[in-house]
Design a protein around this motif. Structure first.
Motif, PDB file in Angstrom:
ATOM      1  N   ASP A 106      -5.948   0.164   2.603  1.00 31.65           N
ATOM      2  CA  ASP A 106      -5.633   1.442   1.927  1.00 31.65           C
ATOM      3  C   ASP A 106      -5.986   2.674   2.772  1.00 31.65           C
ATOM      4  O   ASP A 106      -5.903   3.793   2.289  1.00 31.65           O
TER       5      ASP A 106
ATOM      6  N   MET B 240       0.836  -1.215   0.000  1.00 29.06           N
ATOM      7  CA  MET B 240       0.000   0.000   0.000  1.00 29.06           C
ATOM      8  C   MET B 240       0.868   1.262   0.000  1.00 29.06           C
ATOM      9  O   MET B 240       0.559   2.243  -0.676  1.00 29.06           O
TER      10      MET B 240
ATOM     11  N   LYS C   7      -2.975   5.276   2.956  1.00 33.47           N
ATOM     12  CA  LYS C   7      -2.284   5.794   1.772  1.00 33.47           C
ATOM     13  C   LYS C   7      -2.227   7.324   1.743  1.00 33.47           C
ATOM     14  O   LYS C   7      -1.205   7.917   1.392  1.00 33.47           O
TER      15      LYS C   7
ATOM     16  N   GLU D 211       2.175   1.696  -3.443  1.00 36.27           N
ATOM     17  CA  GLU D 211       1.128   2.199  -4.323  1.00 36.27           C
ATOM     18  C   GLU D 211       0.930   3.705  -4.093  1.00 36.27           C
ATOM     19  O   GLU D 211       0.775   4.466  -5.042  1.00 36.27           O
TER      20      GLU D 211
END
Ligand SMILES: NC(=O)c1ccc[n+]([C@@H]2O[C@H](COP(=O)([O-])OP(=O)(O)OC[C@H]3O[C@@H](n4cnc5c(N)ncnc54)[C@H](O)[C@@H]3O)[C@@H](O)[C@H]2O)c1
Length: 276
Positions: free
Chosen positions: A245, A28, A248, A31
């Motif tokens: 997530d 995560m 993030k 990303e």
């Protein structure tokens, strides 16, 4: 998105080392960095796991990344890693100290994880990754950042870096007390220790353009047994565990110029657990 503040989240061409990048949250973080335009360097002792993350980033976002097998407890391997990164990208902008030995509380009572029976071997193995690894990575990559006059270090602590584990949520019915599973002592020591490391480095490198902060995530839902999830969510005002997530946005904020006046801070994202 456009505008002054959104531009400050831009990580275009920023080289970001993520230790334990092949794991649940490491993926995560990678990303988050890639979505903001950065180049994740996914470092893991498990090459298969880091390769998978790298492939995923290419396929999902068309993002450039580097997957490297490194044991962060070994100084010579980290020096070699720095050489490789500098050869390819000429700089290191961000370090996310995320790797952990992460011994999960096992389904069956694990007597040796109880405090009275916790072995020195287990103590050293956990500390080696969670604390010594973070120290070594910060020392080696931080030195490069200091020479360059800029950088960001983000230490991944935990809600359990702020509070003690509530051992009642790990208990099993019908198991005698001396065999009940517990969250190991090393978890608390490492996560509290990372906050100390954060404050130390934030002040040590304050005149070198390096910002150092800690992120304290709460427990992430990952198919844990229903009974455990129920007990844990009862301790969380928002009434749920985190989604992978959920962090993030914070990673993008803390790693970018959007947080340019923040150093030595401890950001707790835990659905409110540490308020109760
Ligand atoms: N998952 C959660 O609920 C949660 C909650 C709070 C904090 N955290 C923290 O977030 C971080 C990531 O957690 P996660 O759930 O993704 O864990 P994970 O176990 O999925 O990932 C950890 C990664 O670290 C790697 N690793 C272990 N030893 C290593 C070494 N010597 N060198 C290099 N890599 C090594 C592992 O191979 C693994 O890929 C950890 O620090 C953890 O304590 C997690």
């Amino acid at each position: 998105m456009n505008g002054y503040i959104y531009n400050r989240y831009n990580l275009k061409n920023k080289v970001a080392i993520i230790t334990g990048g092949g794991g649940l949250l490491g993926k995560m973080h990678a990303e988050a960095i890639a979505e903001a335009g950065g180049i994740p360097v996914i470092v893991d002792i498990n090459k298969n796991a880091s390769d998978k993350v790298s492939k995923f980033l290419k396929e999902k976002l068309g993002a450039d990344s580097l997957s490297v097998k490194t044991d962060i407890t070994k100084k010579d391997q980290l020096i070699e890693l720095r050489r490789k990164i500098l050869k390819k990208y000429s700089k290191i902008d961000i370090l996310i100290n995320n790797a952990a030995n992460n011994p999960k509380v096992k389904k069956k009572g694990l007597i040796q994880e109880r405090f009275e029976k916790f072995t020195l071997d287990m103590w050293y193995k956990d500390i080696a990754v969670g604390l010594t690894g973070a120290f070594l990575c910060s020392q080696i990559f931080g030195e490069t950042m200091a020479k360059n006059g800029s950088g960001v270090i983000l230490n991944i602590s935990s809600d359990l870096g702020i509070i003690a584990p509530d051992q009642r949520i790990y208990t099993k019915k019908g198991v005698p007390e001396e065999k009940q599973p517990v969250k190991p002592v090393t978890y608390s020591v490492i996560k509290h220790g990372l906050i100390g490391l954060t404050r130390y480095m934030a002040t040590y490198w304050c005149n070198k353009g390096i910002r150092v902060n800690a992120l304290c995530p709460g427990g992430v839902y990952n198919n844990q047994p229903e009974e455990f999830v129920k007990k844990l969510t009862n301790l969380i005002p928002m009434g749920r565990m985190a989604e992978p997530d959920d962090y993030k946005g914070a990673v993008q904020f803390l790693c970018s110029d959007a947080s340019s006046y923040m150093t030595g801070s401890v950001v707790v994202i835990d659905g409110g657990r540490t308020c109760w």
